[in-house]
Design a protein around this motif. Structure first.
Motif, PDB file in Angstrom:
ATOM      1  N   PRO A 124       0.831  -1.204   0.000  1.00 35.11           N
ATOM      2  CA  PRO A 124       0.000   0.000   0.000  1.00 35.11           C
ATOM      3  C   PRO A 124       0.866   1.255   0.000  1.00 35.11           C
ATOM      4  O   PRO A 124       1.967   1.275   0.550  1.00 35.11           O
ATOM      5  CB  PRO A 124      -0.793  -0.121   1.314  1.00 35.11           C
ATOM      6  N   ALA A 125       0.358   2.290  -0.632  1.00 34.02           N
ATOM      7  CA  ALA A 125       1.111   3.540  -0.718  1.00 34.02           C
ATOM      8  C   ALA A 125       1.193   4.206   0.654  1.00 34.02           C
ATOM      9  O   ALA A 125       0.292   4.072   1.488  1.00 34.02           O
ATOM     10  CB  ALA A 125       0.432   4.481  -1.714  1.00 34.02           C
ATOM     11  N   MET A 126       2.288   4.928   0.892  1.00 32.53           N
ATOM     12  CA  MET A 126       2.425   5.700   2.122  1.00 32.53           C
ATOM     13  C   MET A 126       1.537   6.933   2.034  1.00 32.53           C
ATOM     14  O   MET A 126       1.363   7.517   0.969  1.00 32.53           O
ATOM     15  CB  MET A 126       3.888   6.124   2.319  1.00 32.53           C
ATOM     16  N   SER A 127       0.967   7.342   3.156  1.00 27.41           N
ATOM     17  CA  SER A 127       0.149   8.553   3.175  1.00 27.41           C
ATOM     18  C   SER A 127       1.042   9.782   3.039  1.00 27.41           C
ATOM     19  O   SER A 127       2.245   9.739   3.325  1.00 27.41           O
ATOM     20  CB  SER A 127      -0.639   8.634   4.483  1.00 27.41           C
ATOM     21  N   ALA A 128       0.438  10.891   2.611  1.00 23.04           N
ATOM     22  CA  ALA A 128       1.186  12.142   2.477  1.00 23.04           C
ATOM     23  C   ALA A 128       1.763  12.574   3.825  1.00 23.04           C
ATOM     24  O   ALA A 128       2.886  13.093   3.894  1.00 23.04           O
ATOM     25  CB  ALA A 128       0.286  13.228   1.913  1.00 23.04           C
ATOM     26  N   GLN A 129       1.008  12.341   4.866  1.00 23.64           N
ATOM     27  CA  GLN A 129       1.484  12.705   6.206  1.00 23.64           C
ATOM     28  C   GLN A 129       2.707  11.866   6.594  1.00 23.64           C
ATOM     29  O   GLN A 129       3.663  12.379   7.193  1.00 23.64           O
ATOM     30  CB  GLN A 129       0.366  12.515   7.228  1.00 23.64           C
ATOM     31  N   GLU A 130       2.677  10.590   6.269  1.00 21.97           N
ATOM     32  CA  GLU A 130       3.803   9.716   6.585  1.00 21.97           C
ATOM     33  C   GLU A 130       5.035  10.110   5.776  1.00 21.97           C
ATOM     34  O   GLU A 130       6.159  10.128   6.298  1.00 21.97           O
ATOM     35  CB  GLU A 130       3.423   8.263   6.302  1.00 21.97           C
ATOM     36  N   VAL A 131       4.826  10.430   4.507  1.00 17.53           N
ATOM     37  CA  VAL A 131       5.934  10.873   3.659  1.00 17.53           C
ATOM     38  C   VAL A 131       6.577  12.123   4.246  1.00 17.53           C
ATOM     39  O   VAL A 131       7.799  12.218   4.390  1.00 17.53           O
ATOM     40  CB  VAL A 131       5.445  11.135   2.220  1.00 17.53           C
ATOM     41  N   ASP A 132       5.744  13.110   4.595  1.00 17.78           N
ATOM     42  CA  ASP A 132       6.260  14.350   5.176  1.00 17.78           C
ATOM     43  C   ASP A 132       7.033  14.069   6.462  1.00 17.78           C
ATOM     44  O   ASP A 132       8.080  14.672   6.716  1.00 17.78           O
ATOM     45  CB  ASP A 132       5.116  15.319   5.478  1.00 17.78           C
ATOM     46  N   GLY A 133       6.523  13.168   7.279  1.00 18.78           N
ATOM     47  CA  GLY A 133       7.145  12.877   8.564  1.00 18.78           C
ATOM     48  C   GLY A 133       8.562  12.362   8.413  1.00 18.78           C
ATOM     49  O   GLY A 133       9.460  12.782   9.158  1.00 18.78           O
ATOM     50  N   PHE A 134       8.779  11.470   7.450  1.00 23.74           N
ATOM     51  CA  PHE A 134      10.124  10.927   7.246  1.00 23.74           C
ATOM     52  C   PHE A 134      11.055  11.960   6.623  1.00 23.74           C
ATOM     53  O   PHE A 134      12.213  12.089   7.037  1.00 23.74           O
ATOM     54  CB  PHE A 134      10.067   9.666   6.393  1.00 23.74           C
TER      55      PHE A 134
END
Length: 206
Positions: A124-134
């Motif tokens: 599953p794709a990572m959420s935009a929030q998760e991407v930003d967090g990393f």
């Protein structure tokens, strides 16, 4: 690679032992040489399709993609055909047509995008929030190109990459041309963390 204190030492010997990258015919690994797009794709193809790759004669392979700068009969032609068919690479649009730029150095963010295209196709794709967090954990995370953000975040999440420690914080240097030694470390990280699943890779004389 004779110095065990070199940060690339374990990575180079790890991928060599796994048969992923064996180095040049002159006995050198080329740790500081820039990795080309064609080399990266060939490494992935040999990892994913060891039997097919070991039995392929490059002199008989035609370019089956619409990428206009991929030549017939090259060591990488069959690898690019595989990568294109499986959505690992798509090419870059230019006024003349779509290109791969196979012999040019590949940037860190493009290398991670190609790796992610192959390794995350069933995830599953990572959420935009998760991407930003990393990405925000890195001082230069905001400089990652928009198209590469999910892949760079995935690479951080899976610990394929960890970045460079600097006085101002951790840097991932997305635009840096990735060297063969650094890519060896990334692949070895993937094998150690499980992001790169066990396989039966062929030997890659690149």
């Amino acid at each position: 690679m004779q110095d065990p204190n070199d940060w690339r030492y374990d990575g180079v010997y790890g991928v060599a032992a796994a048969g992923l990258i064996t180095g040049y015919d002159n006995g050198l690994f080329g740790v500081d040489d820039s990795l080309s797009t064609a080399q990266l794709i060939t490494i992935l193809w040999r990892y994913a399709e060891p039997e097919a790759s070991s039995n392929t004669d490059p002199s008989a392979v035609l370019n089956k993609t619409y990428l206009i700068d991929v030549e017939d009969f090259q060591y990488y032609t069959a690898a690019v055909n595989w990568a294109f068919e499986n959505g690992v690479v798509h090419g870059m649009q230019t006024p003349q047509g779509y290109i791969l730029d196979p012999n040019s150095p590949v940037s860190t963010e493009r290398a991670m995008t190609i790796l992610a295209n192959y390794l995350t196709k069933d995830e599953p794709a990572m959420s935009a929030q998760e991407v930003d967090g990393f990405l925000l954990k890195c001082t230069d995370g905001s400089s990652v190109s928009e198209w590469a953000r999910p892949s760079m975040a995935w690479a951080l999440k899976t610990r394929m990459i960890s970045g460079y420690d600097t006085a101002s914080g951790r840097e991932i240097r997305p635009w840096e041309n990735i060297a063969r030694g650094r890519f060896a470390v990334i692949l070895n990280n993937g094998m150690e963390t499980g992001a790169l699943p066990p396989n039966n890779p062929g030997i890659i004389p690149d």
